[in-house]
Design a protein around this motif. Sequence first.
Motif, PDB file in Angstrom:
ATOM      1  N   ILE A 225       0.952  -1.206  -0.117  1.00  0.00           N
ATOM      2  CA  ILE A 225      -0.157  -0.001   0.027  1.00  0.00           C
ATOM      3  C   ILE A 225       0.745   1.280  -0.183  1.00  0.00           C
ATOM      4  N   LEU A 226       0.695   2.135  -0.952  1.00  0.00           N
ATOM      5  CA  LEU A 226       1.429   3.488  -0.929  1.00  0.00           C
ATOM      6  C   LEU A 226       0.568   4.660  -0.162  1.00  0.00           C
ATOM      7  N   ASP A 227       1.488   5.603   0.309  1.00  0.00           N
ATOM      8  CA  ASP A 227       0.617   6.738   1.120  1.00  0.00           C
ATOM      9  C   ASP A 227       0.226   7.735   0.238  1.00  0.00           C
ATOM     10  N   HIS A 228      -1.092   7.597  -0.088  1.00  0.00           N
ATOM     11  CA  HIS A 228      -1.731   8.627  -0.887  1.00  0.00           C
ATOM     12  C   HIS A 228      -3.310   8.398  -0.526  1.00  0.00           C
ATOM     13  N   PRO A 229      -4.173   9.339  -1.124  1.00  0.00           N
ATOM     14  CA  PRO A 229      -5.588   9.321  -0.837  1.00  0.00           C
ATOM     15  C   PRO A 229      -6.155   8.161  -1.246  1.00  0.00           C
ATOM     16  N   CYS A 269       5.866   5.574   8.898  1.00  0.00           N
ATOM     17  CA  CYS A 269       4.827   6.012   9.900  1.00  0.00           C
ATOM     18  C   CYS A 269       3.703   6.835   9.436  1.00  0.00           C
ATOM     19  N   ASN A 270       3.836   7.559   8.197  1.00  0.00           N
ATOM     20  CA  ASN A 270       2.776   8.347   7.960  1.00  0.00           C
ATOM     21  C   ASN A 270       1.607   7.378   7.136  1.00  0.00           C
ATOM     22  N   LEU A 271       2.288   6.207   6.405  1.00  0.00           N
ATOM     23  CA  LEU A 271       1.264   5.245   5.868  1.00  0.00           C
ATOM     24  C   LEU A 271       0.448   4.701   7.168  1.00  0.00           C
ATOM     25  N   PHE A 272       1.222   4.372   8.220  1.00  0.00           N
ATOM     26  CA  PHE A 272       0.301   3.660   9.371  1.00  0.00           C
ATOM     27  C   PHE A 272      -0.530   4.684   9.913  1.00  0.00           C
ATOM     28  N   ARG A 273      -0.427   5.774  10.047  1.00  0.00           N
ATOM     29  CA  ARG A 273      -1.556   6.916  10.513  1.00  0.00           C
ATOM     30  C   ARG A 273      -2.406   6.810   9.655  1.00  0.00           C
ATOM     31  N   SER A 274      -2.177   7.051   8.005  1.00  0.00           N
ATOM     32  CA  SER A 274      -3.350   7.203   7.193  1.00  0.00           C
ATOM     33  C   SER A 274      -4.296   5.910   7.157  1.00  0.00           C
ATOM     34  N   ILE A 275      -3.791   4.742   7.462  1.00  0.00           N
ATOM     35  CA  ILE A 275      -4.710   3.787   7.179  1.00  0.00           C
ATOM     36  C   ILE A 275      -4.995   2.966   8.780  1.00  0.00           C
ATOM     37  N   GLN A 276      -4.715   3.995   9.910  1.00  0.00           N
ATOM     38  CA  GLN A 276      -4.890   3.626  11.089  1.00  0.00           C
ATOM     39  C   GLN A 276      -6.388   3.352  11.544  1.00  0.00           C
ATOM     40  N   PRO A 277      -7.253   4.234  10.907  1.00  0.00           N
ATOM     41  CA  PRO A 277      -8.873   3.709  11.263  1.00  0.00           C
ATOM     42  C   PRO A 277      -9.234   2.294  11.022  1.00  0.00           C
ATOM     43  N   LEU A 278      -8.538   1.827   9.795  1.00  0.00           N
ATOM     44  CA  LEU A 278      -8.821   0.332   9.452  1.00  0.00           C
ATOM     45  C   LEU A 278      -8.274  -0.562  10.582  1.00  0.00           C
ATOM     46  N   THR A 298      20.910  -0.031  17.439  1.00  0.00           N
ATOM     47  CA  THR A 298      21.811   0.925  16.660  1.00  0.00           C
ATOM     48  C   THR A 298      21.133   1.858  15.589  1.00  0.00           C
ATOM     49  N   LEU A 299      19.732   1.663  15.909  1.00  0.00           N
ATOM     50  CA  LEU A 299      18.977   2.632  15.246  1.00  0.00           C
ATOM     51  C   LEU A 299      18.949   4.054  15.639  1.00  0.00           C
ATOM     52  N   ASP A 300      18.846   4.924  14.889  1.00  0.00           N
ATOM     53  CA  ASP A 300      19.045   6.531  15.339  1.00  0.00           C
ATOM     54  C   ASP A 300      17.938   6.767  16.403  1.00  0.00           C
ATOM     55  N   ALA A 301      18.323   7.694  17.398  1.00  0.00           N
ATOM     56  CA  ALA A 301      17.296   7.618  18.536  1.00  0.00           C
ATOM     57  C   ALA A 301      16.243   8.312  18.071  1.00  0.00           C
ATOM     58  N   ASN A 302      16.253   9.322  17.170  1.00  0.00           N
ATOM     59  CA  ASN A 302      15.040  10.078  16.761  1.00  0.00           C
ATOM     60  C   ASN A 302      13.804   8.910  16.070  1.00  0.00           C
ATOM     61  N   TYR A 303      14.276   8.060  15.384  1.00  0.00           N
ATOM     62  CA  TYR A 303      13.539   7.168  14.705  1.00  0.00           C
ATOM     63  C   TYR A 303      13.190   6.054  15.519  1.00  0.00           C
ATOM     64  N   ARG A 304      13.617   5.729  16.557  1.00  0.00           N
ATOM     65  CA  ARG A 304      13.230   5.021  17.678  1.00  0.00           C
ATOM     66  C   ARG A 304      12.004   5.370  18.522  1.00  0.00           C
ATOM     67  N   THR A 305      12.334   6.726  18.937  1.00  0.00           N
ATOM     68  CA  THR A 305      11.267   7.572  19.410  1.00  0.00           C
ATOM     69  C   THR A 305      10.013   7.828  18.782  1.00  0.00           C
ATOM     70  N   MET A 306      10.271   7.966  17.206  1.00  0.00           N
ATOM     71  CA  MET A 306       9.059   8.056  16.384  1.00  0.00           C
ATOM     72  C   MET A 306       8.321   6.862  16.387  1.00  0.00           C
ATOM     73  N   ILE A 307       8.818   5.814  16.316  1.00  0.00           N
ATOM     74  CA  ILE A 307       8.217   4.294  16.159  1.00  0.00           C
ATOM     75  C   ILE A 307       7.451   4.140  17.555  1.00  0.00           C
ATOM     76  N   GLU A 308       8.284   4.475  18.586  1.00  0.00           N
ATOM     77  CA  GLU A 308       7.592   4.185  20.021  1.00  0.00           C
ATOM     78  C   GLU A 308       6.297   5.062  20.199  1.00  0.00           C
ATOM     79  N   ASP A 309       6.382   6.410  19.761  1.00  0.00           N
ATOM     80  CA  ASP A 309       5.424   7.320  20.165  1.00  0.00           C
ATOM     81  C   ASP A 309       4.122   6.829  18.874  1.00  0.00           C
ATOM     82  N   LEU A 310       4.451   6.347  17.887  1.00  0.00           N
ATOM     83  CA  LEU A 310       3.207   5.673  17.060  1.00  0.00           C
ATOM     84  C   LEU A 310       2.648   4.537  17.583  1.00  0.00           C
TER      85      LEU A 310
END
Length: 711
Positions: A225-229, A269-278, A298-310
Amino acid sequence: MPVYNFKKMAPVPSAHDLVDIVLTRTQRRTPTVVHPGYKITRIRNFYMRKIKFTQQTISDRLTTMLADFPRLSDIHPFYSDLCNTLYDRDHYKLALGQINTAKQLVDSVARDMIRMVKYGDSLYRCKCLKRAALGRMCTILKRQKASLSYLEEVRKHMSRLPALDPNTRTLLMCGLPNVGKSSFMNKITRANVDVQPYAFTTKSLFVGHTDYKYLRWQVIDTPGILDHPLEQRNTIEMQAITALAHLTCSVLYFMDISEQCGFTIEQQCNLFRSIQPLFANKQLVVVINKIDAQPWDTLDANYRTMIEDLIKESGSNTSMLHMSNVSEEGVSQVKNHACDKLLAARVDSRVSGNKVDSVMNRLQVVYPTARDGVTREAYIPESVARERRDADGKEKKTKSRVGYAPTVNDSEDEADETPPESEDEAMDASGAAARKKTARELMWENGGPGVWAPDYREQYDLEDPEWRFDAIPQILDGKNIADYVDPDIDAKLQLLEEEEEQLAKEYEAADMERMEDDDSLDEMEKAQVAEIRDRVKITRSYKERPGGRNRPAMPREIRGRIKDCHDDGAKLKASAIEKRMSKVGVDASQMLERGRQRERDAPREKRRRARDEKDADMEDAGPAGADEDMEDGRGKSKGAIKRQRKEREQSVRREKSQARSHSRPREPSEMGLKDEDMAKVAKKVEKQGQARWFGAGGEGDHTKSVHLVKW
C-alpha cells in the motif's frame, strides 16, 4: 458462513456457441420428419413441440448461469467489496440483468409464437411460424454477445481467487511494498509466494495456512500500500484495503528500519497513520523487520522515538516485536504472539456476549461436603504388603504379566511366577517337579518371533508315537509320487549336461573355422560378403514381418513381365535384374538368356495353337454341314461356309472382350459363400450398406408427398 468455492461455476459459452448448442439439442431431441398427410392437429403439435423445447433449453442454460454467479447482496461484505474492486459492481449487475431480461424475452417470444401456431391451417404456415420463433430467439441470444463475454472473463478470474474463509482465525499482513511480508509468509506457511527485490511483486491476495496450539490458522499476504488518498489508489492496493476493512483478524504491520525497501521510516509511519482507522477493533502487531541489516539498538534515537510514539498513539491493542527473515530471528515469536492475542480477543468477545448467560444458567457445579473430620488413608492388607517385601524387608517392584507375552528381558523370578501345568510337569535331577517350558519361552530361546516356529508333529495322536516325525508321502491322483521318482535321474541329468557342453564346443570350433575362412579373403571380398549377409538378413526380416503377409501374391501370368517398358528403373526389366543380381554376387546371364528364348518361342507357340484350333473347327463343321445337306436336300457353297466360320470367330472374340471389360457372374463357392441363399443374403446386406451412403441425408423438416390427402 461457508467458504465460497467459485471454481464450481460452469463455463459461459459465447453467443455463437450458445446458439449452436440450443439448435443442435433441438434437432437431436425432437422429431425431424412430418408428412403433409397428417392431421393438422398433429402438424401443429409437431412444430409447437420444437418451439417449446428450444425455449426450455435456452431458459435452463440462462437460469443455470444466473444461479452460478454470486449475488453481491447475499455474500460476505469482504467478497462483495472485492468484486466491486475487481469487476465493477455496476457492470457486473448490468451484465446479469441483461441475461435475465434475455431469458424473459425468449419466454415471451415462445409464448406468442405457440399461440399463433395453434391457428396455423397448413404445414407450410406452421413451419414458417416455427422458423420465425427460432430465429427471434437466436437473435435475442446474439445480442447478448458482450454480456456473455464479460461474464466469462469474470468467471475465469473468480475461479483463480483464493479459497478464503472470512470468519476463521486469520493473520493479515500489510505495509509498504518490499518490506518482507511475502518472505514472512513463506517462513510460517507452506505457501510459495514469489519474492523479488522490487516493489509490487505481489499483485493479489495470497492465502496460506499454519498450525498453532492444534488449531488451523489462515495467513493472508496483501499487496503493498502506498501513502496517498483513497481515491488515487489502484485496484492492487484496494484489495489490501478491502481485506483490512472487513476481516476480523490479527494485523501484522511490517516496517523496514533498514530502508532497503526504498521508503524512509517517516514515510512508513505516515502510512500507518493514514490507514490507522482500519485497525479499529483489531489486534495489531508492529513488526520491526530486517534487524539483521539494521539492529534496533543501533538505530537513530529520533527514529526509535518516532516508532515508539506511534505505538503509544495506536492504543493498548498494539505491540511491537523485532524479527529478521534472513536469520529467522524472532519469526516464531511474532507468529505465536499474534496468534495468542487473537485467541484472547476471541475468548473475551464470546464471554462478553449474551450467549454466555444462557449457557451458564444451564451449568451446575456441585462440591462434595465432608462427612466428618476423620482423615482416612488408603488400606493395604497385610498379606499383600508381605508379598511386596523381599528378604531384606524392602518393597520390591513387581510387574504384572497378565495379557503380555514373556520377553528376553524378563527375569527368572518373574518367569517362575507363572503357575505350573501339572499334567506337563517333568522331574528334574533332584526329583522335584520342574515346570515345562512354554512355546513362548522356546521362541525367545531360539531367535524370537519369525525365526522359530513350533513343531506341531509332536502333538500328533498316532498308534505308534515313533511315527510322528516320519516324512509324509505326497499323494497325487491316489498315487504316491515317490513311487514314480527315477532313482537314476541325477546320472541322466549329468549325461545331458555333458552332451550339451560337447555340442557347444563343436559349435565354437565350427565358428572358429568360419572365421578363419573369412580371414583368408581380401578387403574387397570381405566387404562383398558383409553386404550379401546384410541384404539376406534384411530380406529375411522383411519376409517375416507381420505386415507382409496381408498383401496379395503376384499372379503367375505377370510375374515375368515388365511393369513399364519406358521405366528404366523397373525391377522386372532385364537390365535391372542383371544389375540387382550382380550386386549380391550372382551371375544372371544364363537366366536372362533363358527368358529371352521363351519370349522368342512364345509367338510361334501361339500361332501353332491357333492353327490347330482352326483345323479342329473345320473338322467339326465338315460332318455337320454334310448332314444338313442330306437333311435339307440342298448343299452350301464354300462362301457360305466361310461366312459361317467368320461369324463364329467374331462371336468368340466378342465374348472374350466382354469378359475382359465386365465381371462375369461367379458361382457362390467362388465368392467364398456356401450356396445361393447365402449369396442372396450377402447381396441384401450390401444394398443396405449402400443406402446409408446414398440415401440417408436430408434437412430436418423435409416433407414427403402422398397421393391421398386426408384432413
